[in-house]
Scaffold this active site. Structure first.
Site, PDB file in Angstrom:
ATOM      1  N   PRO A 150      91.364  56.651  44.914  1.00 35.87           N
ATOM      2  CA  PRO A 150      91.511  56.912  46.350  1.00 35.87           C
ATOM      3  C   PRO A 150      92.094  55.689  47.045  1.00 35.87           C
ATOM      4  O   PRO A 150      91.776  54.554  46.706  1.00 35.87           O
ATOM      5  CB  PRO A 150      90.070  57.174  46.803  1.00 35.87           C
ATOM      6  CG  PRO A 150      89.354  57.613  45.566  1.00 35.87           C
ATOM      7  CD  PRO A 150      89.979  56.819  44.454  1.00 35.87           C
TER       8      PRO A 150
ATOM      9  N   SER B  86      88.127  51.720  30.422  1.00 35.86           N
ATOM     10  CA  SER B  86      89.559  51.418  30.307  1.00 35.86           C
ATOM     11  C   SER B  86      90.016  50.356  31.299  1.00 35.86           C
ATOM     12  O   SER B  86      91.011  49.671  31.066  1.00 35.86           O
ATOM     13  CB  SER B  86      90.397  52.688  30.483  1.00 35.86           C
ATOM     14  OG  SER B  86      90.114  53.321  31.714  1.00 35.86           O
TER      15      SER B  86
ATOM     16  N   VAL C  42      89.481  56.652  36.861  1.00 37.23           N
ATOM     17  CA  VAL C  42      90.686  56.650  36.021  1.00 37.23           C
ATOM     18  C   VAL C  42      90.267  56.893  34.571  1.00 37.23           C
ATOM     19  O   VAL C  42      89.605  56.058  33.971  1.00 37.23           O
ATOM     20  CB  VAL C  42      91.443  55.310  36.131  1.00 37.23           C
ATOM     21  CG1 VAL C  42      92.736  55.362  35.316  1.00 37.23           C
ATOM     22  CG2 VAL C  42      91.743  54.985  37.589  1.00 37.23           C
TER      23      VAL C  42
ATOM     24  N   HIS D  43      86.208  52.072  40.062  1.00 42.77           N
ATOM     25  CA  HIS D  43      87.605  52.113  39.631  1.00 42.77           C
ATOM     26  C   HIS D  43      87.728  52.544  38.173  1.00 42.77           C
ATOM     27  O   HIS D  43      88.717  53.178  37.800  1.00 42.77           O
ATOM     28  CB  HIS D  43      88.260  50.743  39.836  1.00 42.77           C
ATOM     29  CG  HIS D  43      88.677  50.495  41.250  1.00 42.77           C
ATOM     30  ND1 HIS D  43      89.879  49.905  41.588  1.00 42.77           N
ATOM     31  CD2 HIS D  43      88.061  50.767  42.434  1.00 42.77           C
ATOM     32  CE1 HIS D  43      89.977  49.821  42.909  1.00 42.77           C
ATOM     33  NE2 HIS D  43      88.874  50.334  43.439  1.00 42.77           N
TER      34      HIS D  43
END
Length: 329
Positions: free
Chosen positions: A167, A82, A76, A72
């Site tokens: 996704p 982040s 991103v 994840h």
């Protein structure tokens, strides 16, 4: 003159040999390399491994969330940590819908604290995520791979970017291929990384539509095995928002190739799992994995994880090395 020509010829020959050898040598991407901290913090990887092994020993179900957290993060803004940042207004990636079920942040905090004690300001949070993901798989007797390090941490987090870039379990094969290609990953990477679903849990809201209203007529997904659909409906009522479901029933704490057997039997939990059979190339890899002893999948998983770990990295003087992973310096 003859001696000069001989010298030039030898030099050119050596240059050709050098170029040929270089073409076969492993290359590092954007400043990353294996063993980046060998001199600045030689115990770094050992510290991470010790912490992760202890965490997985106490709770084997934590390995999957730690792997998922790295995925994840990378999808991103790139692999720059982040996903770990917290904002006072809650408009951060952590609070985006796809990330609400992430867990294990306290393990990242513990690892980072141990590293800061050993060598302050050296090891980035983004590298911690990469190392933790690998060690969590090894702790489950899963695949191991050499982790490239040298990432620096990003300064920005945005709640909307996770929705746009991650996704979805509802995606069809075309959407999945497009999303992975946009990150520099190919169809094989898509299937291999989906194989990470061999561990961990999903939740009822992610499959409610498949079970109860797939085409808007109160029906279930025809690509879902009928018997399996009945079992899932027994666990997930239409309004259930909390129940966890094993991604790989009976084997969700073990990293193995059994996920691909489930997909081939139309028993993949998510619509995105079933979609792997809708493209000839992705389907071919699913079926190929059924006939191996897991070694092919394990090797391929490591290769794809290294590729994923190169997405959008910050190196050199770009970004920073956070002192605490939940906030910028």
């Amino acid at each position: 003159m003859a001696a000069l020509k001989m010298t030039i010829s030898c030099f050119l020959f050596l240059q050709v040999i050098y170029c040929l050898l270089s073409s076969f040598a492993p290359t590092n991407v954007q400043g990353l390399k294996v063993g980046f901290y060998d001199k600045a913090c030689p115990k770094a990887e050992l510290i991470v491994k010790k912490s992760v092994f202890e965490a997985v020993k106490n709770d084997r179900t934590i390995a999957a969330p730690l792997l998922r957290m790295f995925f994840h993060d990378c999808f991103v803004r790139g692999c720059e940590g982040s996903v770990l940042l917290e904002l006072k207004n809650k408009k951060d990636e952590k609070n985006s819908i796809p990330n609400l079920t992430l867990r294990g942040f306290e393990i990242i905090d513990n690892v980072k604290a141990a590293l800061e004690k050993e060598c302050p300001g050296i090891v980035s949070c983004s590298d911690v995520l990469a190392l933790v993901a690998r060690d969590a798989m090894v702790a489950l007797n899963g695949p191991s791979w050499e982790v490239e390090t040298g990432r620096r941490d990003g300064l920005v987090t945005n709640i909307t970017e996770a929705l746009l870039n991650l996704p979805s379990p509802f995606n069809n094969i075309s959407s999945l291929i497009t999303q992975f290609q946009s990150k520099g990953l190919d169809k094989k990477d898509l299937v291999v990384l989906s194989g990470g679903h061999t561990i961990g849990n999903g939740h009822c809201p992610q499959i409610t539509n498949r079970l109860y209203n797939f085409t808007g007529k109160g029906d279930s997904d025809p690509n879902l095995d009928t018997e399996y659909a009945v079992k899932l409906r027994g666990k997930c009522k239409p309004t259930d928002t909390t129940t966890a479901l094993e991604m790989d029933p009976g084997s969700f704490k073990t990293f193995d190739e059994s996920y691909f057997k489930l997909v081939s039997q139309r028993r993949g939990l998510f619509q995105s799992d079933a979609a792997l059979l809708d493209n000839q190339e992705t389907k071919s890899y699913v079926l190929k994995s059924l006939n191996s002893d897991g070694s092919t999948f394990f090797k391929d998983f490591g290769v794809s994880m290294v590729k994923m770990g190169r997405i959008g990295v910050l190196t050199g003087q770009v970004g920073e090395v956070r002192k605490k992973c939940r906030m910028v310096n």
